[in-house]
Enzyme design. Sequence first.
Site, PDB file in Angstrom:
ATOM      1  N   ASP A 157      34.342  41.086  31.052  1.00 38.48           N
ATOM      2  CA  ASP A 157      34.494  42.470  31.499  1.00 38.48           C
ATOM      3  C   ASP A 157      35.762  42.608  32.340  1.00 38.48           C
ATOM      4  O   ASP A 157      36.048  41.774  33.202  1.00 38.48           O
ATOM      5  CB  ASP A 157      33.268  42.845  32.328  1.00 38.48           C
ATOM      6  CG  ASP A 157      33.154  44.323  32.609  1.00 38.48           C
ATOM      7  OD1 ASP A 157      33.603  45.116  31.765  1.00 38.48           O
ATOM      8  OD2 ASP A 157      32.588  44.684  33.663  1.00 38.48           O
TER       9      ASP A 157
ATOM     10  N   GLU B 106      40.100  50.496  27.182  1.00 33.75           N
ATOM     11  CA  GLU B 106      39.700  51.550  28.116  1.00 33.75           C
ATOM     12  C   GLU B 106      40.836  52.546  28.298  1.00 33.75           C
ATOM     13  O   GLU B 106      41.996  52.160  28.478  1.00 33.75           O
ATOM     14  CB  GLU B 106      39.327  50.970  29.490  1.00 33.75           C
ATOM     15  CG  GLU B 106      38.913  52.038  30.491  1.00 33.75           C
ATOM     16  CD  GLU B 106      38.418  51.472  31.816  1.00 33.75           C
ATOM     17  OE1 GLU B 106      38.199  52.275  32.738  1.00 33.75           O
ATOM     18  OE2 GLU B 106      38.253  50.245  31.929  1.00 33.75           O
TER      19      GLU B 106
ATOM     20  N   GLY C  37      29.421  49.856  41.398  1.00 39.32           N
ATOM     21  CA  GLY C  37      28.769  49.627  42.682  1.00 39.32           C
ATOM     22  C   GLY C  37      27.601  50.570  42.928  1.00 39.32           C
ATOM     23  O   GLY C  37      27.231  51.381  42.077  1.00 39.32           O
TER      24      GLY C  37
ATOM     25  N   HIS D 105      30.932  52.442  31.715  1.00 37.10           N
ATOM     26  CA  HIS D 105      30.955  51.512  32.846  1.00 37.10           C
ATOM     27  C   HIS D 105      30.311  52.175  34.058  1.00 37.10           C
ATOM     28  O   HIS D 105      30.168  53.381  34.123  1.00 37.10           O
ATOM     29  CB  HIS D 105      32.400  51.134  33.181  1.00 37.10           C
ATOM     30  CG  HIS D 105      33.000  50.164  32.206  1.00 37.10           C
ATOM     31  ND1 HIS D 105      33.511  48.945  32.599  1.00 37.10           N
ATOM     32  CD2 HIS D 105      33.154  50.218  30.864  1.00 37.10           C
ATOM     33  CE1 HIS D 105      33.958  48.303  31.536  1.00 37.10           C
ATOM     34  NE2 HIS D 105      33.765  49.056  30.473  1.00 37.10           N
TER      35      HIS D 105
END
Length: 287
Positions: free
Chosen positions: A80, A132, A179, A208
């Site tokens: 990742d 991305e 997070g 994500h």
Amino acid sequence: MLLTMKELLDVAHENGFAVGAYNATESCLFRAVVEEAERLNAPAIIQVSPGEFNFATPEFYEYVRMRLANSKVPFALHLDHGKTLEEIMRAIKAGFTSVMIDGSMLTYEENVALSKKVTELAHAANVTVEGEIGTIGAIGNSDEGGVDNITYTDPNEVVDFVTKTGVDCLAIAIGTAHGIYPKGYVPKLQLELLKEIKKVAPVPLVLHGGSNNPDDEIAESCRIGISKINISSDFKSAYFAKVREVLDTTGGFVPAKVLDPAIQEAKKVIAQKMELFSSIDKAKLYW
């Protein structure tokens, strides 16, 4: 069984569910994901950031590869947020079946050039590539990084980027962050933007920062067309909260007595995510 990301996500894309990608840095977190995926007959992705890869060491992934390859459930092993060719090549040499090249902080032209180069190298080794466009936010307690001000993915760039780079799946920015969100903060996914991206996207889409978002929005994003959702903070925080609780209440330090309860707590979160993604019992679609 150990598959490429393309093999895993093409089935998810065709059948309208998402595969969870879980950042498992060491053996207990890894066990939690694999054992729960096997119990629920759900495909899953084991992934790590470059920092996590360095911590665990390439030798750890020899065990990981063997465990996944011998499983009845389909898995991919994914790097990742790789940002350099060196990070990408280390993962490929370690036997990863998929890598992400994150050029989202570069200019669009630089992102295209880097992603194209990585794709050419990875495909030569039968390794899938995730690209991305747009940027993911960061709360400050994740290893994956991010930015303070999100740049949303432009639907007009999607086809051009995929065509020029050859990536197999695409991470998009629709309002998530890496997070755990601060108390009182309520994230809002731009689901209308997702619909616009889905209309034109020629490859499976990736979300994500899937931890700590409202369940109804995550479930709706899967229905609209997200095929891979990254989960890290949610199941890790459950794991370490249980470790802390056991240590505080018993004072014990025997690994099995401290860590096994934590594995079980992590499994509860993983099961809830798999239900949310509609991936339970979908392993049968790969046989």
